[in-house]
Write a protein that holds these residues in place. Structure first.
Motif, PDB file in Angstrom:
ATOM      1  N   THR A  24       0.728  -1.111   0.108  1.00 33.35           N
ATOM      2  CA  THR A  24       0.209   0.013  -0.105  1.00 33.35           C
ATOM      3  C   THR A  24       0.934   1.341   0.230  1.00 33.35           C
ATOM      4  O   THR A  24       0.599   2.182  -0.610  1.00 33.35           O
ATOM      5  CB  THR A  24      -0.769   0.115   1.345  1.00 33.35           C
ATOM      6  OG1 THR A  24      -0.091   0.192   2.487  1.00 33.35           O
ATOM      7  CG2 THR A  24      -1.766  -1.095   1.200  1.00 33.35           C
ATOM      8  N   TYR A  27       2.224   2.176  -3.497  1.00 35.06           N
ATOM      9  CA  TYR A  27       1.054   2.895  -4.452  1.00 35.06           C
ATOM     10  C   TYR A  27       0.485   3.973  -3.774  1.00 35.06           C
ATOM     11  O   TYR A  27      -0.345   4.573  -4.502  1.00 35.06           O
ATOM     12  CB  TYR A  27       0.109   1.695  -4.854  1.00 35.06           C
ATOM     13  CG  TYR A  27       0.703   0.536  -5.682  1.00 35.06           C
ATOM     14  CD1 TYR A  27       1.002   0.781  -6.934  1.00 35.06           C
ATOM     15  CD2 TYR A  27       1.020  -0.650  -5.221  1.00 35.06           C
ATOM     16  CE1 TYR A  27       1.658  -0.326  -7.997  1.00 35.06           C
ATOM     17  CE2 TYR A  27       1.355  -1.689  -5.987  1.00 35.06           C
ATOM     18  CZ  TYR A  27       1.834  -1.489  -7.287  1.00 35.06           C
ATOM     19  OH  TYR A  27       2.491  -2.239  -8.148  1.00 35.06           O
ATOM     20  N   GLY A  28       0.669   4.430  -2.854  1.00 36.74           N
ATOM     21  CA  GLY A  28       0.105   5.249  -1.960  1.00 36.74           C
ATOM     22  C   GLY A  28      -1.505   5.020  -1.613  1.00 36.74           C
ATOM     23  O   GLY A  28      -2.349   6.056  -1.511  1.00 36.74           O
ATOM     24  N   LEU A  29      -1.810   4.006  -1.277  1.00 34.57           N
ATOM     25  CA  LEU A  29      -3.117   3.375  -0.908  1.00 34.57           C
ATOM     26  C   LEU A  29      -3.170   3.414   0.414  1.00 34.57           C
ATOM     27  O   LEU A  29      -2.170   3.601   1.124  1.00 34.57           O
ATOM     28  CB  LEU A  29      -3.400   1.831  -1.555  1.00 34.57           C
ATOM     29  CG  LEU A  29      -3.245   1.692  -3.191  1.00 34.57           C
ATOM     30  CD1 LEU A  29      -3.067   0.354  -3.251  1.00 34.57           C
ATOM     31  CD2 LEU A  29      -4.270   2.480  -3.613  1.00 34.57           C
ATOM     32  N   LYS A  30      -4.392   3.346   0.965  1.00 38.34           N
ATOM     33  CA  LYS A  30      -4.564   3.203   2.404  1.00 38.34           C
ATOM     34  C   LYS A  30      -4.464   1.872   3.019  1.00 38.34           C
ATOM     35  O   LYS A  30      -3.857   1.682   4.011  1.00 38.34           O
ATOM     36  CB  LYS A  30      -6.061   3.987   2.760  1.00 38.34           C
ATOM     37  CG  LYS A  30      -6.446   4.282   4.058  1.00 38.34           C
ATOM     38  CD  LYS A  30      -7.610   4.582   4.408  1.00 38.34           C
ATOM     39  CE  LYS A  30      -7.780   5.181   6.044  1.00 38.34           C
ATOM     40  NZ  LYS A  30      -6.920   6.311   6.320  1.00 38.34           N
ATOM     41  N   GLY A 108     -11.673   3.850   4.533  1.00 37.70           N
ATOM     42  CA  GLY A 108     -11.190   4.534   3.284  1.00 37.70           C
ATOM     43  C   GLY A 108     -12.421   5.081   2.500  1.00 37.70           C
ATOM     44  O   GLY A 108     -13.753   4.269   2.837  1.00 37.70           O
ATOM     45  N   THR A 129      -8.087   0.182  -0.725  1.00 33.83           N
ATOM     46  CA  THR A 129      -8.842   1.410  -0.566  1.00 33.83           C
ATOM     47  C   THR A 129      -8.049   2.447  -0.462  1.00 33.83           C
ATOM     48  O   THR A 129      -6.736   2.462  -0.434  1.00 33.83           O
ATOM     49  CB  THR A 129      -9.474   1.363   0.754  1.00 33.83           C
ATOM     50  OG1 THR A 129      -8.587   1.125   1.613  1.00 33.83           O
ATOM     51  CG2 THR A 129     -10.234  -0.021   0.929  1.00 33.83           C
ATOM     52  N   SER A 130      -8.699   3.844  -0.478  1.00 33.16           N
ATOM     53  CA  SER A 130      -8.074   5.114  -0.773  1.00 33.16           C
ATOM     54  C   SER A 130      -8.619   6.009   0.106  1.00 33.16           C
ATOM     55  O   SER A 130     -10.010   5.939   0.105  1.00 33.16           O
ATOM     56  CB  SER A 130      -7.750   5.467  -2.038  1.00 33.16           C
ATOM     57  OG  SER A 130      -7.434   6.806  -2.218  1.00 33.16           O
ATOM     58  N   ASP A 131      -8.198   6.962   0.485  1.00 38.23           N
ATOM     59  CA  ASP A 131      -9.026   8.170   1.104  1.00 38.23           C
ATOM     60  C   ASP A 131      -9.544   9.293   0.213  1.00 38.23           C
ATOM     61  O   ASP A 131     -10.117  10.139   0.378  1.00 38.23           O
ATOM     62  CB  ASP A 131      -8.148   9.039   1.971  1.00 38.23           C
ATOM     63  CG  ASP A 131      -8.054   8.426   3.447  1.00 38.23           C
ATOM     64  OD1 ASP A 131      -8.950   7.877   3.731  1.00 38.23           O
ATOM     65  OD2 ASP A 131      -7.146   8.423   4.049  1.00 38.23           O
ATOM     66  N   LEU A 132      -9.016   9.143  -1.199  1.00 36.78           N
ATOM     67  CA  LEU A 132      -9.524   9.833  -2.233  1.00 36.78           C
ATOM     68  C   LEU A 132     -11.035   9.681  -2.558  1.00 36.78           C
ATOM     69  O   LEU A 132     -11.666   8.487  -2.054  1.00 36.78           O
ATOM     70  CB  LEU A 132      -8.675   9.441  -3.548  1.00 36.78           C
ATOM     71  CG  LEU A 132      -7.198   9.961  -3.536  1.00 36.78           C
ATOM     72  CD1 LEU A 132      -6.724   9.461  -4.883  1.00 36.78           C
ATOM     73  CD2 LEU A 132      -7.039  11.426  -3.356  1.00 36.78           C
ATOM     74  N   TRP A 137     -10.321   9.322  -7.354  1.00 32.59           N
ATOM     75  CA  TRP A 137      -9.888   8.081  -7.200  1.00 32.59           C
ATOM     76  C   TRP A 137      -9.986   7.206  -8.630  1.00 32.59           C
ATOM     77  O   TRP A 137      -9.191   6.394  -8.841  1.00 32.59           O
ATOM     78  CB  TRP A 137     -10.824   7.189  -6.016  1.00 32.59           C
ATOM     79  CG  TRP A 137     -10.640   5.987  -6.175  1.00 32.59           C
ATOM     80  CD1 TRP A 137     -11.691   4.908  -6.145  1.00 32.59           C
ATOM     81  CD2 TRP A 137      -9.399   5.013  -5.801  1.00 32.59           C
ATOM     82  NE1 TRP A 137     -11.172   3.557  -6.067  1.00 32.59           N
ATOM     83  CE2 TRP A 137     -10.110   3.709  -5.794  1.00 32.59           C
ATOM     84  CE3 TRP A 137      -8.214   5.376  -5.602  1.00 32.59           C
ATOM     85  CZ2 TRP A 137      -9.062   2.638  -5.770  1.00 32.59           C
ATOM     86  CZ3 TRP A 137      -7.267   4.116  -5.338  1.00 32.59           C
ATOM     87  CH2 TRP A 137      -7.638   2.827  -5.471  1.00 32.59           C
ATOM     88  N   SER A 141      -6.982   5.008  -9.895  1.00 26.34           N
ATOM     89  CA  SER A 141      -7.210   3.584 -10.079  1.00 26.34           C
ATOM     90  C   SER A 141      -7.116   3.048 -11.276  1.00 26.34           C
ATOM     91  O   SER A 141      -6.560   1.875 -11.485  1.00 26.34           O
ATOM     92  CB  SER A 141      -8.478   3.011  -9.529  1.00 26.34           C
ATOM     93  OG  SER A 141      -9.536   3.730 -10.162  1.00 26.34           O
TER      94      SER A 141
END
Length: 236
Positions: A24, A27-30, A108, A129-132, A137, A141
């Motif tokens: 994570t 890739y800058g993911l949550k 997220g 998941t992401s906070d975007l 997002w 993605s």
């Protein structure tokens, strides 16, 4: 792929969570989660999951049996390709509350799930998941699509291998051309680009990928890439 390099050394189930955490971060993911729904071998150990979700959320999820209403789990029944969570239907107040609780527990704001189907009835889901919010997002993605396809199949095979569920499985040797085509696909090249690089026709590339899938017992070319990497048949 740096993400696969982080997963390759895993030899025990306890090592999956920190490895997913590293993925994570790359890739800058949550968060990331892999859920094995069915192995295809009649095991009673499943469902099995490894996740970076907060412990408070996984405990709540299990205590309230959210498997029964989670629309993400239902993706394995109807989807063949990656599904953005914004496409999931909210079927009632219980599902709305489920997503509200997930957000409250730091899961997220957005997510994407890739379903994986093995040749012997195996089923798994790989989610990130992401906070975007959904619109930004969606742009991010889409660029992750190739890597997530390979990652999802690799995680599926890696968990089965670590759990020793596929003990005794045999893999036929790949030809040089089959290896070249799989390595090129793993690097993100399209079939047309692979053909140009190797001096082959596109139909020949399709033939080599199809024969590689057959030898590896894979359902898709991405599945074949994942298994070839797992068994150290190709270099990345």
């Amino acid at each position: 792929m740096r993400s696969l390099a982080r997963l390759q050394p895993v030899v025990h189930s306890s090592e999956f969570e920190p490895a997913l955490g590293a993925v994570t971060a790359i890739y800058g993911l949550k968060h990331a989660t892999c859920l094995i729904v069915r192995t295809g071998f009649g095991s009673t150990m499943y469902p099995f999951f490894c996740t970076t979700y907060p412990r408070c959320w996984t405990d709540l999820y299990l205590a309230r049996s959210y498997f029964a209403i989670d629309p993400v789990v239902d993706i394995i029944r109807w989807a063949r390709l990656a599904v953005d969570w914004s496409r999931l239907q909210r079927t009632g107040p219980a599902v709305d509350r489920f997503f509200e609780e997930a957000r409250a527990n730091d899961v997220g704001a957005s997510g994407l799930t890739v379903p994986v189907r093995g040749p012997n009835g195996e089923r798994s889901l790989f989610s990130v998941t992401s906070d975007l919010l959904p619109d930004p997002w969606a742009e991010i993605s889409e660029g992750l699509g190739h890597d997530l396809q390979v990652l999802s199949h690799y995680m599926h095979e890696k968990i089965l291998a670590v759990a020793d569920i596929e003990a005794g499985a045999t893999v036929r040797r790949l030809s040089a051309r089959e290896k070249q085509c799989l390595e090129a696909l793993a690097s993100g090249r399209l079939q047309k680009q692979i053909a140009a690089t190797l001096g082959l026709s596109e139909s020949a590339v399709r033939l080599y990928l199809r024969s590689a899938r057959r030898k590896l017992g894979a359902t898709t070319s991405y599945h074949a890439v994942a298994k070839a990497i797992l068994f150290e048949l190709i270099s990345i």
